[in-house]
Motif scaffolding. Structure first.
Motif, PDB file in Angstrom:
ATOM      1  N   LYS A  12       0.857  -1.197   0.000  1.00  0.00           N
ATOM      2  CA  LYS A  12       0.000   0.000   0.000  1.00  0.00           C
ATOM      3  C   LYS A  12       0.886   1.237   0.000  1.00  0.00           C
ATOM      4  O   LYS A  12       1.729   1.409   0.881  1.00  0.00           O
ATOM      5  CB  LYS A  12      -0.905  -0.016   1.241  1.00  0.00           C
ATOM      6  CG  LYS A  12      -1.454   1.358   1.664  1.00  0.00           C
ATOM      7  CD  LYS A  12      -2.630   1.844   0.836  1.00  0.00           C
ATOM      8  CE  LYS A  12      -2.727   3.362   0.760  1.00  0.00           C
ATOM      9  NZ  LYS A  12      -3.181   4.059   1.928  1.00  0.00           N
ATOM     10  N   GLY A  15      -1.077   8.149  -1.563  1.00  0.00           N
ATOM     11  CA  GLY A  15      -0.995   9.000  -2.744  1.00  0.00           C
ATOM     12  C   GLY A  15       0.161   9.991  -2.645  1.00  0.00           C
ATOM     13  O   GLY A  15       0.806  10.309  -3.647  1.00  0.00           O
ATOM     14  N   GLY A  53      -3.187   5.136  -2.755  1.00  0.00           N
ATOM     15  CA  GLY A  53      -4.176   6.095  -2.260  1.00  0.00           C
ATOM     16  C   GLY A  53      -4.414   7.210  -3.265  1.00  0.00           C
ATOM     17  O   GLY A  53      -3.988   7.135  -4.420  1.00  0.00           O
ATOM     18  N   GLY A  55      -4.585  10.709  -1.930  1.00  0.00           N
ATOM     19  CA  GLY A  55      -4.436  11.947  -1.167  1.00  0.00           C
ATOM     20  C   GLY A  55      -3.607  13.028  -1.842  1.00  0.00           C
ATOM     21  O   GLY A  55      -3.712  14.201  -1.476  1.00  0.00           O
ATOM     22  N   PHE A  58      -6.957  14.230  -4.279  1.00  0.00           N
ATOM     23  CA  PHE A  58      -8.202  14.632  -3.608  1.00  0.00           C
ATOM     24  C   PHE A  58      -8.549  13.687  -2.479  1.00  0.00           C
ATOM     25  O   PHE A  58      -8.476  12.482  -2.643  1.00  0.00           O
ATOM     26  CB  PHE A  58      -9.362  14.649  -4.622  1.00  0.00           C
ATOM     27  CG  PHE A  58     -10.557  15.406  -4.137  1.00  0.00           C
ATOM     28  CD1 PHE A  58     -10.633  16.784  -4.252  1.00  0.00           C
ATOM     29  CD2 PHE A  58     -11.611  14.730  -3.541  1.00  0.00           C
ATOM     30  CE1 PHE A  58     -11.737  17.486  -3.778  1.00  0.00           C
ATOM     31  CE2 PHE A  58     -12.727  15.425  -3.072  1.00  0.00           C
ATOM     32  CZ  PHE A  58     -12.785  16.811  -3.196  1.00  0.00           C
ATOM     33  N   GLY A  60     -11.687  12.902   0.296  1.00  0.00           N
ATOM     34  CA  GLY A  60     -13.094  13.178   0.573  1.00  0.00           C
ATOM     35  C   GLY A  60     -13.285  14.065   1.792  1.00  0.00           C
ATOM     36  O   GLY A  60     -14.099  14.995   1.779  1.00  0.00           O
ATOM     37  N   ALA A  73     -17.810  13.731  -2.329  1.00  0.00           N
ATOM     38  CA  ALA A  73     -16.379  14.017  -2.265  1.00  0.00           C
ATOM     39  C   ALA A  73     -15.577  12.716  -2.237  1.00  0.00           C
ATOM     40  O   ALA A  73     -14.511  12.607  -2.857  1.00  0.00           O
ATOM     41  CB  ALA A  73     -16.086  14.866  -1.032  1.00  0.00           C
ATOM     42  N   ASP A  74     -16.094  11.719  -1.537  1.00  0.00           N
ATOM     43  CA  ASP A  74     -15.391  10.432  -1.476  1.00  0.00           C
ATOM     44  C   ASP A  74     -15.312   9.772  -2.856  1.00  0.00           C
ATOM     45  O   ASP A  74     -14.301   9.162  -3.208  1.00  0.00           O
ATOM     46  CB  ASP A  74     -16.080   9.498  -0.481  1.00  0.00           C
ATOM     47  CG  ASP A  74     -15.631   9.748   0.952  1.00  0.00           C
ATOM     48  OD1 ASP A  74     -14.565  10.359   1.148  1.00  0.00           O
ATOM     49  OD2 ASP A  74     -16.343   9.317   1.878  1.00  0.00           O
ATOM     50  N   GLY A  77     -12.531  11.223  -4.540  1.00  0.00           N
ATOM     51  CA  GLY A  77     -11.298  10.634  -4.018  1.00  0.00           C
ATOM     52  C   GLY A  77     -11.012   9.283  -4.653  1.00  0.00           C
ATOM     53  O   GLY A  77      -9.869   8.980  -5.021  1.00  0.00           O
ATOM     54  N   MET A  78     -12.056   8.484  -4.813  1.00  0.00           N
ATOM     55  CA  MET A  78     -11.866   7.164  -5.442  1.00  0.00           C
ATOM     56  C   MET A  78     -11.364   7.314  -6.878  1.00  0.00           C
ATOM     57  O   MET A  78     -10.500   6.556  -7.321  1.00  0.00           O
ATOM     58  CB  MET A  78     -13.177   6.375  -5.414  1.00  0.00           C
ATOM     59  CG  MET A  78     -13.498   5.801  -4.050  1.00  0.00           C
ATOM     60  SD  MET A  78     -15.009   4.837  -4.097  1.00  0.00           S
ATOM     61  CE  MET A  78     -16.118   5.898  -3.197  1.00  0.00           C
ATOM     62  N   ALA A 133      -9.538   2.400  -6.508  1.00  0.00           N
ATOM     63  CA  ALA A 133     -10.844   2.830  -5.970  1.00  0.00           C
ATOM     64  C   ALA A 133     -11.186   2.199  -4.620  1.00  0.00           C
ATOM     65  O   ALA A 133     -12.363   2.099  -4.268  1.00  0.00           O
ATOM     66  CB  ALA A 133     -11.969   2.591  -6.988  1.00  0.00           C
ATOM     67  N   GLY A 134     -10.188   1.809  -3.882  1.00  0.00           N
ATOM     68  CA  GLY A 134     -10.390   1.327  -2.512  1.00  0.00           C
ATOM     69  C   GLY A 134     -11.378   0.180  -2.443  1.00  0.00           C
ATOM     70  O   GLY A 134     -11.277  -0.776  -3.205  1.00  0.00           O
ATOM     71  N   VAL A 135     -12.346   0.284  -1.548  1.00  0.00           N
ATOM     72  CA  VAL A 135     -13.374  -0.758  -1.451  1.00  0.00           C
ATOM     73  C   VAL A 135     -14.555  -0.425  -2.365  1.00  0.00           C
ATOM     74  O   VAL A 135     -15.505  -1.186  -2.463  1.00  0.00           O
ATOM     75  CB  VAL A 135     -13.878  -0.966   0.003  1.00  0.00           C
ATOM     76  CG1 VAL A 135     -12.728  -1.258   0.943  1.00  0.00           C
ATOM     77  CG2 VAL A 135     -14.670   0.233   0.513  1.00  0.00           C
ATOM     78  N   GLY A 136     -14.513   0.727  -3.009  1.00  0.00           N
ATOM     79  CA  GLY A 136     -15.573   1.108  -3.947  1.00  0.00           C
ATOM     80  C   GLY A 136     -16.767   1.747  -3.266  1.00  0.00           C
ATOM     81  O   GLY A 136     -17.833   1.860  -3.859  1.00  0.00           O
ATOM     82  N   TYR A 139     -16.955   6.760   2.603  1.00  0.00           N
ATOM     83  CA  TYR A 139     -16.732   6.607   4.052  1.00  0.00           C
ATOM     84  C   TYR A 139     -15.667   5.560   4.356  1.00  0.00           C
ATOM     85  O   TYR A 139     -15.534   5.135   5.493  1.00  0.00           O
ATOM     86  CB  TYR A 139     -18.030   6.308   4.822  1.00  0.00           C
ATOM     87  CG  TYR A 139     -19.030   7.434   4.720  1.00  0.00           C
ATOM     88  CD1 TYR A 139     -18.952   8.525   5.579  1.00  0.00           C
ATOM     89  CD2 TYR A 139     -20.013   7.419   3.736  1.00  0.00           C
ATOM     90  CE1 TYR A 139     -19.855   9.582   5.457  1.00  0.00           C
ATOM     91  CE2 TYR A 139     -20.912   8.466   3.600  1.00  0.00           C
ATOM     92  CZ  TYR A 139     -20.822   9.552   4.467  1.00  0.00           C
ATOM     93  OH  TYR A 139     -21.703  10.592   4.345  1.00  0.00           O
ATOM     94  N   THR A 142      -8.364   4.040   1.346  1.00  0.00           N
ATOM     95  CA  THR A 142      -7.609   3.016   0.624  1.00  0.00           C
ATOM     96  C   THR A 142      -6.846   2.097   1.594  1.00  0.00           C
ATOM     97  O   THR A 142      -6.423   1.026   1.190  1.00  0.00           O
ATOM     98  CB  THR A 142      -6.644   3.655  -0.388  1.00  0.00           C
ATOM     99  OG1 THR A 142      -5.890   4.663   0.275  1.00  0.00           O
ATOM    100  CG2 THR A 142      -7.397   4.263  -1.545  1.00  0.00           C
TER     101      THR A 142
HETATM  102  N1  UDP Z   1     -12.041   6.668  -0.842  1.00  0.00           N
HETATM  103  C1  UDP Z   1     -13.311   6.207  -0.546  1.00  0.00           C
HETATM  104  N2  UDP Z   1     -13.516   4.855  -0.405  1.00  0.00           N
HETATM  105  C2  UDP Z   1     -12.506   3.958  -0.509  1.00  0.00           C
HETATM  106  C3  UDP Z   1     -11.200   4.441  -0.805  1.00  0.00           C
HETATM  107  C4  UDP Z   1     -10.999   5.803  -0.968  1.00  0.00           C
HETATM  108  O1  UDP Z   1     -14.252   6.979  -0.422  1.00  0.00           O
HETATM  109  O2  UDP Z   1     -12.744   2.751  -0.379  1.00  0.00           O
HETATM  110  C5  UDP Z   1     -11.839   8.124  -1.090  1.00  0.00           C
HETATM  111  C6  UDP Z   1     -11.759   8.951   0.185  1.00  0.00           C
HETATM  112  O3  UDP Z   1     -12.374  10.194  -0.059  1.00  0.00           O
HETATM  113  C7  UDP Z   1     -10.273   9.154   0.362  1.00  0.00           C
HETATM  114  C8  UDP Z   1      -9.794   9.263  -1.059  1.00  0.00           C
HETATM  115  O4  UDP Z   1     -10.618   8.324  -1.764  1.00  0.00           O
HETATM  116  O5  UDP Z   1      -9.985  10.318   1.090  1.00  0.00           O
HETATM  117  C9  UDP Z   1      -8.335   8.970  -1.283  1.00  0.00           C
HETATM  118  O6  UDP Z   1      -7.943   7.815  -0.589  1.00  0.00           O
HETATM  119  P1  UDP Z   1      -7.005   7.874   0.727  1.00  0.00           P
HETATM  120  O7  UDP Z   1      -7.368   9.062   1.554  1.00  0.00           O
HETATM  121  O8  UDP Z   1      -7.103   6.538   1.384  1.00  0.00           O
HETATM  122  O9  UDP Z   1      -5.578   8.070   0.078  1.00  0.00           O
HETATM  123  P2  UDP Z   1      -4.137   8.149   0.759  1.00  0.00           P
HETATM  124  O10 UDP Z   1      -4.294   8.856   2.082  1.00  0.00           O
HETATM  125  O11 UDP Z   1      -3.668   6.755   0.960  1.00  0.00           O
HETATM  126  O12 UDP Z   1      -3.307   8.893  -0.232  1.00  0.00           O
END
Ligand code: UDP
Length: 240
Positions: A12, A15, A53, A55, A58, A60, A73-74, A77-78, A133-136, A139, A142
């Protein structure tokens, strides 16, 4: 400290790793450097699932803090994680490493949907599978996506590459006396709210007995060192 010899790992990367020294977005040179490290460990025969990820583009929560609807917003992020997955796919394939991207939000023109048995076949053939796209679902993060894929793909460990070289009992940037754990158990991480991954991800790893290896991906060559048991890391596991 020796690390068990893993056959299949989930790596993992947040971002932020893809930003390199930038403040935002994707630094293609830096992505190429990370891809080279991933290639090296893959060439040693390790099967690799990747989760990246979003981040750097973007989050959420950031959108929600500015008044956006959180779920909307989430989803943005996906989509950011899909862009990062494509950037990493490009970098790996430029190095001759076969890859497939599987997204939890279906996007037929761009990549495959998540199909566990197909992902299994890709790994058997030596391809790296990048889960986007994480779990899709909104809330989630990743981190949870990484824990979920690590469980369903039966990975021997979840490696979390960040900018810190492990898990500390206090913030090492603020507290010079902060101590790094060599190992720590899941319940201590949850009870003490240690900054590893979000609680749902840690709980999923605990319930499926998947060790979480936290290490710094910023140090060049560290991924291979950690896998050979030489690098600096913290292992979150049962009975630590
Ligand atoms: N996100 C989501 N569902 C998921 C995975 C990600 O809604 O299953 C969205 C969420 O808004 C999150 C954004 O995607 O803030 C980016 O992912 P994350 O914050 O996990 O990234 P990282 O911090 O690892 O860069």
């Amino acid at each position: 400290m020796s690390v068990p010899s893993y056959k299949r790992i989930l790596l993992k990367l947040s971002g932020e790793v893809l930003m390199g020294e930038q403040q935002f977005g994707i630094d293609t040179d830096y992505v190429a450097r990370v891809a080279q490290e991933v290639k090296e460990v893959r060439d040693s025969g390790l099967q690799i699932c990747l989760v990246i990820g979003g981040g750097n583009i973007f989050r959420g929560m950031a959108g929600a803090a500015k008044g956006m609807d959180r779920a909307q917003a989430d989803y943005m992020g996906m989509l950011a994680t899909v862009m990062n997955a494509l950037a990493m796919q490009n970098a790996l394939e430029q190095l001759g490493v076969p890859t497939r991207v599987q997204s939890a939000v279906q996007m037929d023109q761009v990549c495959e949907p998540v199909i566990r048995r197909r992902a299994e076949r890709h790994l058997e053939k030596g391809r790296i599978v990048i889960f986007a796209a994480g779990v899709g679902a909104p809330y989630f993060t990743t981190d949870s996506g990484a824990a979920l894929r690590a469980a369903e793909m039966k990975c021997d460990a979840l490696l979390k590459g960040t900018s810190v070289d492990g898990v500390y009992d206090a913030d090492p940037k603020k507290d010079a006396a902060a101590k790094r754990y060599e190992t720590v158990d899941y319940d201590t991480v949850l009870a003490d709210n240690l900054k590893v991954m979000d609680a749902s991800a840690v709980a999923l790893c605990r319930d499926n007995n998947i060790p979480i290896v936290v290490f710094s991906i910023r140090e060049r060559g560290n991924l291979a060192r950690v896998l050979s048991g030489e690098g600096t890391q913290t292992i979150v596991k049962k009975d630590a």
